[in-house]
Each structure stands twice: as C-alpha cells, then as structure tokens.
Design an enzyme around this catalytic site. Structure first.
Site, PDB file in Angstrom:
ATOM      1  N   ARG A  18       2.419  -1.793  -6.175  1.00  0.00           N
ATOM      2  CA  ARG A  18       2.495  -0.552  -6.952  1.00  0.00           C
ATOM      3  C   ARG A  18       3.875   0.111  -6.895  1.00  0.00           C
ATOM      4  O   ARG A  18       4.412   0.524  -7.915  1.00  0.00           O
ATOM      5  CB  ARG A  18       1.457   0.417  -6.360  1.00  0.00           C
ATOM      6  CG  ARG A  18       1.298   1.736  -7.057  1.00  0.00           C
ATOM      7  CD  ARG A  18       0.399   2.649  -6.198  1.00  0.00           C
ATOM      8  NE  ARG A  18      -0.782   1.943  -5.724  1.00  0.00           N
ATOM      9  CZ  ARG A  18      -1.947   1.888  -6.368  1.00  0.00           C
ATOM     10  NH1 ARG A  18      -2.105   2.568  -7.487  1.00  0.00           N
ATOM     11  NH2 ARG A  18      -2.959   1.211  -5.877  1.00  0.00           N
ATOM     12  N   ARG A  49      -7.753   2.972 -15.256  1.00  0.00           N
ATOM     13  CA  ARG A  49      -7.779   3.527 -13.895  1.00  0.00           C
ATOM     14  C   ARG A  49      -8.462   4.883 -13.791  1.00  0.00           C
ATOM     15  O   ARG A  49      -9.071   5.198 -12.776  1.00  0.00           O
ATOM     16  CB  ARG A  49      -6.371   3.574 -13.298  1.00  0.00           C
ATOM     17  CG  ARG A  49      -5.820   2.160 -13.069  1.00  0.00           C
ATOM     18  CD  ARG A  49      -4.518   2.146 -12.289  1.00  0.00           C
ATOM     19  NE  ARG A  49      -4.707   2.541 -10.910  1.00  0.00           N
ATOM     20  CZ  ARG A  49      -4.333   3.697 -10.394  1.00  0.00           C
ATOM     21  NH1 ARG A  49      -3.720   4.591 -11.134  1.00  0.00           N
ATOM     22  NH2 ARG A  49      -4.552   3.969  -9.128  1.00  0.00           N
ATOM     23  N   TYR A 102      -0.961  -1.816 -12.221  1.00  0.00           N
ATOM     24  CA  TYR A 102      -2.413  -1.830 -12.441  1.00  0.00           C
ATOM     25  C   TYR A 102      -2.808  -1.221 -13.791  1.00  0.00           C
ATOM     26  O   TYR A 102      -3.859  -0.604 -13.910  1.00  0.00           O
ATOM     27  CB  TYR A 102      -3.148  -1.138 -11.275  1.00  0.00           C
ATOM     28  CG  TYR A 102      -2.775  -1.736  -9.939  1.00  0.00           C
ATOM     29  CD1 TYR A 102      -3.186  -3.029  -9.610  1.00  0.00           C
ATOM     30  CD2 TYR A 102      -1.984  -1.060  -9.020  1.00  0.00           C
ATOM     31  CE1 TYR A 102      -2.821  -3.608  -8.407  1.00  0.00           C
ATOM     32  CE2 TYR A 102      -1.616  -1.634  -7.814  1.00  0.00           C
ATOM     33  CZ  TYR A 102      -2.035  -2.903  -7.512  1.00  0.00           C
ATOM     34  OH  TYR A 102      -1.663  -3.485  -6.331  1.00  0.00           O
ATOM     35  N   CYS A 148     -15.756   3.199 -27.495  1.00  0.00           N
ATOM     36  CA  CYS A 148     -17.080   3.798 -27.642  1.00  0.00           C
ATOM     37  C   CYS A 148     -17.711   4.016 -26.272  1.00  0.00           C
ATOM     38  O   CYS A 148     -18.711   3.387 -25.922  1.00  0.00           O
ATOM     39  CB  CYS A 148     -17.947   2.905 -28.503  1.00  0.00           C
ATOM     40  SG  CYS A 148     -17.212   2.651 -30.107  1.00  0.00           S
ATOM     41  N   GLU A 149     -17.082   4.864 -25.480  1.00  0.00           N
ATOM     42  CA  GLU A 149     -17.513   5.210 -24.131  1.00  0.00           C
ATOM     43  C   GLU A 149     -17.076   6.649 -23.882  1.00  0.00           C
ATOM     44  O   GLU A 149     -15.886   6.943 -24.027  1.00  0.00           O
ATOM     45  CB  GLU A 149     -16.770   4.362 -23.076  1.00  0.00           C
ATOM     46  CG  GLU A 149     -17.054   2.894 -23.076  1.00  0.00           C
ATOM     47  CD  GLU A 149     -18.413   2.559 -22.493  1.00  0.00           C
ATOM     48  OE1 GLU A 149     -18.892   3.314 -21.627  1.00  0.00           O
ATOM     49  OE2 GLU A 149     -18.973   1.546 -22.925  1.00  0.00           O
ATOM     50  N   GLU A 160       4.526  -6.366   1.554  1.00  0.00           N
ATOM     51  CA  GLU A 160       4.076  -6.760   0.216  1.00  0.00           C
ATOM     52  C   GLU A 160       3.861  -5.579  -0.729  1.00  0.00           C
ATOM     53  O   GLU A 160       2.739  -5.339  -1.161  1.00  0.00           O
ATOM     54  CB  GLU A 160       2.742  -7.500   0.331  1.00  0.00           C
ATOM     55  CG  GLU A 160       2.733  -8.649   1.281  1.00  0.00           C
ATOM     56  CD  GLU A 160       1.347  -9.258   1.424  1.00  0.00           C
ATOM     57  OE1 GLU A 160       1.252 -10.482   1.329  1.00  0.00           O
ATOM     58  OE2 GLU A 160       0.377  -8.494   1.616  1.00  0.00           O
ATOM     59  N   PRO A 161       4.907  -4.857  -1.068  1.00  0.00           N
ATOM     60  CA  PRO A 161       4.706  -3.765  -2.020  1.00  0.00           C
ATOM     61  C   PRO A 161       4.341  -4.287  -3.399  1.00  0.00           C
ATOM     62  O   PRO A 161       4.890  -5.286  -3.860  1.00  0.00           O
ATOM     63  CB  PRO A 161       6.067  -3.066  -2.048  1.00  0.00           C
ATOM     64  CG  PRO A 161       7.050  -4.110  -1.612  1.00  0.00           C
ATOM     65  CD  PRO A 161       6.313  -4.995  -0.661  1.00  0.00           C
ATOM     66  N   TYR A 209     -11.402   5.045 -11.243  1.00  0.00           N
ATOM     67  CA  TYR A 209     -11.221   5.797  -9.989  1.00  0.00           C
ATOM     68  C   TYR A 209     -10.861   7.262 -10.188  1.00  0.00           C
ATOM     69  O   TYR A 209     -10.424   7.904  -9.243  1.00  0.00           O
ATOM     70  CB  TYR A 209     -10.079   5.231  -9.128  1.00  0.00           C
ATOM     71  CG  TYR A 209      -9.761   3.774  -9.160  1.00  0.00           C
ATOM     72  CD1 TYR A 209     -10.584   2.861  -8.488  1.00  0.00           C
ATOM     73  CD2 TYR A 209      -8.607   3.289  -9.766  1.00  0.00           C
ATOM     74  CE1 TYR A 209     -10.252   1.516  -8.446  1.00  0.00           C
ATOM     75  CE2 TYR A 209      -8.268   1.944  -9.719  1.00  0.00           C
ATOM     76  CZ  TYR A 209      -9.100   1.065  -9.066  1.00  0.00           C
ATOM     77  OH  TYR A 209      -8.765  -0.260  -9.017  1.00  0.00           O
ATOM     78  N   GLY A 243       0.781  -1.235   0.000  1.00  0.00           N
ATOM     79  CA  GLY A 243       0.000   0.000   0.000  1.00  0.00           C
ATOM     80  C   GLY A 243       0.805   1.273   0.000  1.00  0.00           C
ATOM     81  O   GLY A 243       0.247   2.364   0.130  1.00  0.00           O
TER      82      GLY A 243
HETATM   83  C1  LIG Z   1      -3.019  -5.225  -3.499  1.00  0.00           C
HETATM   84  C2  LIG Z   1      -2.318  -5.879  -2.385  1.00  0.00           C
HETATM   85  C3  LIG Z   1      -0.992  -5.553  -2.107  1.00  0.00           C
HETATM   86  C4  LIG Z   1      -0.225  -4.503  -2.877  1.00  0.00           C
HETATM   87  O1  LIG Z   1      -0.760  -3.248  -2.734  1.00  0.00           O
HETATM   88  P1  LIG Z   1      -0.005  -1.996  -3.398  1.00  0.00           P
HETATM   89  O2  LIG Z   1      -0.890  -0.854  -3.088  1.00  0.00           O
HETATM   90  O3  LIG Z   1       0.093  -2.271  -4.854  1.00  0.00           O
HETATM   91  O4  LIG Z   1       1.339  -1.907  -2.749  1.00  0.00           O
HETATM   92  C5  LIG Z   1      -0.355  -6.227  -1.095  1.00  0.00           C
HETATM   93  N1  LIG Z   1      -0.994  -7.172  -0.373  1.00  0.00           N
HETATM   94  C6  LIG Z   1      -2.279  -7.508  -0.616  1.00  0.00           C
HETATM   95  C7  LIG Z   1      -2.909  -8.571   0.181  1.00  0.00           C
HETATM   96  C8  LIG Z   1      -2.985  -6.873  -1.614  1.00  0.00           C
HETATM   97  O5  LIG Z   1      -4.255  -7.215  -1.843  1.00  0.00           O
END
Ligand SMILES: *Cc1c(COP(=O)(O)O)cnc(C)c1O
Length: 433
Positions: free
Chosen positions: A295, A332, A392, A363-364, A292-293, A336, A250
């Site tokens: 993005r 995206r 993404y 066509c949107e 868990e990066p 969003y 995140g």
């Molecule tokens: C999406 C996700 C991530 C990665 O999130 P980023 O915002 O891309 O860093 C890590 N762990 C889990 C479980 C996720 O669903």
C-alpha cells in the site's frame, strides 16, 4: 502534520497530479480513470531502499514490493527498475511478473492455499523463495520440487501472536488467523523439523505479516523479537541456521487528514535497533532482513477521476452525487467502509456548500465511494477526484453489472503514458461461449 490537500498540486484551484492537470487527463483518456504518479512511487521506493541499507548495511536487506496492492506489467517493471524484489500470491501475479521480465530469483511466492499447479509453475520457473503456509503445502512443494529436479528455498509463514490491526493491539489474538503456522502450539517448530528432513527443501527463513494500515512501530518491533526467538529455537534444537527474516508489510498511509503515517525510514531504523539488540542477546548473527510494503509504495501515488452525473438532494436527509464508476473500480468502501478524500478537480480548496455522498453506478445501495463528504455544490459533467487510490483499487476492480474496467495512466516527469487500456465490451464477452 501536512494536510492531505497540501500534497496535491493545485494550479489556481485545478487539481494537478505529478504536475499534470487532472481535468485535461480526464478529457484525454475518458473517465473513470486511474492516474498513477510514478515519480512519487519511485521516491518512496528510494526512501525504503536507503533506509534498509542504512539500518543493516549494504547487501544485508531488501525491500519487496507486495504486488497484490497493484499488479500489472508496468508495476512489475517499476519494481525491477527500482531494485525491489517482488511478492506474488497467485499464479496470475507470478505470470504477470514473468511476462514483465522480472528477475525470478527476487520473487517471493506467498499465499495460504497455493495450488499444486501454482507450486509446479513456481518450481519450473525457478522462483526465488516460496513462503510456506501449512504442512500440506510443504509436502506438495516437496513433490513439485522433486519433479522439477530443483530445491525449493523456503520461508515459513509464522503467526507471531501479535495483532496489530488496532491501536490497542493484543498479543495473543492472531492464533486464529488463517495465515501460517502458530508458535504457541508448536506447529511452527514441527513444520521446521519436518522440512529439515525433506530432500528437495531448503529452509532459508521465516516470515510474518502482522496486518495492514498500521501506524505504530512497536508491534513491528515486538513481532521481530518473537521471530528472532523462534529462529534461536530452531538453531538450538534442530541445528538449522535461518538466514532470512522477513517482517512483512502493513505500513499505514494517509487517506484522510487525521491519518498520520510514520516516515518509512523511521520504522526501519527503529525496528533495526530491536533486531540488533535481540540478536546479540540470543547469540544470533544478524539475518538478511526483508520488508514488504504494498500500500505505502503505490497508494498515495494514485488518484481516480470520475465524471459527475446526477446530483440528488433529498432535503433534510442526504445529498447524493453519482459518478460513472464506483465499487467496480474501488470496492473498498463497500468492503470495509474505508476512508477517502474527495475533491472536485476544477475547484480544489473552494468552500464546501454541503455534505455529499458519492455513489457509484451499480445496482447496489452499498455501492458508495464515501459518505457525507464536504464539497462545493457539484455540477453534472464536472470531474470528481478520489485521492490515494493507488493500492487495492485497480487490483480489486471487477466487472459487476458488466462495467468494463477503467484504464490506468502513469505520469513521469510530467508526461502521461497509458499503462493499461480501458476494457472494451468485446473484452467482457471474450470468454463467453
Ligand atoms: C498484503 C501483504 C503485504 C502488503 O501489505 P500492505 O498493507 O499493502 O503494506 C505484505 N506481505 C504480505 C505477506 C501480505 O499479505
């Protein structure tokens, strides 16, 4: 704070990516084209890995690449080469990782509704960890493990009750999330008690993921504390020692000037201070830490190149510049209203002539990449670049209007190499009967 344009290579007004001329890449491979700067991905991976080693000591933590951000054989090989573990969230991502020869014991299988077939696939292939989302899944996993004559090593997906999607996060908003077990109503504890009784299940850890594109460190520290308290509860009441604490991803990236990401090492260092303090207070030994990066590992490394078609100036209303891609390669903005930085690849830094809305070819009416971006007067045939599209975008690409998906080119040491071919019209109909 560095401006996003300062991260760009600029050779006499021409955009370069990883030292390579963007217009030349567009000419060689055609457009739309995704370009990935693999050297940047590798240096980010190194920064994460070094930070986690420094914070917890060698061998006491691991960075997992959340492959949903950008998943293909080459991204899995990248993770392998750089010593990362891998998150997958579907049979398809797992299949890709296996085909890439990714070490299966370093694969973490996530998702809020894994099918029985996917659980079977995970067990038969010896996936390292399954992150269990709900009780039904726990029972299904137990059955799949028994059938494969294996023990499933699990983490529980926990909702720590911290909502970090906005700057002013609230601590109770997340119980309504579709992901994982809540703490407040005891369901997380009950699941742990049930898992303890199950024969083919071994409880290894707990996991949380509080959101995406987060720029604050504090929500992560608070989440870590909540998770450690839950680990202490399981230890004290069930006698189960949980070895792994997975704090999810995140970490925010710079899409536009004004996004100010924290250096990744600072995140990890600061969170580790809280983790150590809380462990000491609760009498827990320091768990193995995972992050868990997704993005942040791939997003800034990506650029999408388009060829400009028509330009429409609707006097006093709005100017459109149409490109040969759109929501099919980057949904995206349509999904969003995500921010992106747009430049003309052969006139970077030139004074803007006006504001232009970058429109796709579907066509949107909502098929837009970005609205009202300042640009020099764009000309048909010029190459337009959208920055920070490495996460993404390809992974969310689709075939709406039967638009073939764009190819991906990776750059390393100034050398370009095709990672994914452009889809052909034949690919589009290959499953049609
Ligand atoms: C999406 C996700 C991530 C990665 O999130 P980023 O915002 O891309 O860093 C890590 N762990 C889990 C479980 C996720 O669903």
């Amino acid at each position: 704070m560095k401006k996003i344009s300062e991260n760009l290579g600029n050779n006499n007004g021409r955009l370069t990516i990883g030292g390579v001329d963007a217009v030349a890449l567009a000419e060689k491979y055609g457009t739309p084209l995704y370009v990935m700067d693999e050297d940047l991905m590798a240096s980010t991976a190194k920064a994460y890995t070094e930070a986690i080693e420094k914070a917890y000591g060698k061998g006491n933590g691991m960075i997992l690449y959340a492959s949903k951000a950008f998943c293909c054989l080459e991204s899995c090989r990248f993770a392998k080469r750089n010593g990362l573990g891998l998150d997958v969230v579907s049979g398809g991502e797992l299949y890709t990782a296996l085909k890439a020869g990714f070490p299966v014991e370093k694969i973490y299988f996530h998702g809020n509704n894994k099918t029985k077939a996917e659980l079977k696939m995970a067990m038969e292939n010896g996936v390292g960890r399954v992150v269990v989302d709900n009780v039904t899944e726990l029972e299904n996993l137990g059955a799949a493990a028994a059938e494969a004559r294996k023990t499933a090593k699990i983490l529980f997906r926990i909702k720590p009750g911290i909502d970090a999607h906005t700057h002013n996060y609230v601590r109770t908003g997340a119980i309504d999330s579709k992901f994982g077990f809540a703490l407040e109503n005891g369901e997380a504890f009950e699941a742990a008690a049930r898992a303890k009784e199950m024969k083919n299940i071994e409880i290894i850890g707990v996991h949380c993921h509080i959101g995406s594109q987060i720029f604050d460190i504090e929500p992560f520290e608070d989440a870590a504390e909540v998770m450690l308290r839950f680990m202490a509860e399981i230890k004290n009441k069930l006698g189960v020692t949980v070895k792994e604490l997975n704090l999810g991803g995140g970490y925010g990236i710079k899409y536009v000037d004004g996004n100010d990401p924290v250096p990744y090492g600072d995140y990890i260092a600061k969170i580790s201070v809280r983790v150590r303090k809380v462990c000491e207070k609760l009498g827990l030994s320091l768990p193995f830490i995972l992050m868990e990066p997704g993005r942040s590992l791939v997003g800034p490394a990506g650029v999408t190149l388009y060829t400009i078609g028509g330009v429409k100036e609707i006097k006093g209303i709005r100017n459109y510049v149409s490109v040969d891609g759109g929501m099919t390669d980057n949904p995206r903005y349509a999904l969003y209203k995500s921010d992106y930085t747009v430049v003309l690849a052969d006139r970077v830094g030139e004074k803007p002539a006006g504001k232009y809305t970058v429109a796709g070819r579907c066509c949107e009416s909502g098929d837009l990449i970005q609205e009202d971006v300042p640009l020099p007067e764009p000309k048909a045939g010029e190459i337009l670049a959208v920055l920070a599209t490495g996460a993404y975008n390809y992974s969310m690409a689709m075939n709406y209007n039967r638009v073939p998906r764009a190819p991906v080119v990776g750059l390393s040491g100034g050398v370009d190499r095709l990672w994914i071919k452009r889809e052909s019209y034949d690919d589009l109909i290959k499953n049609d009967i």
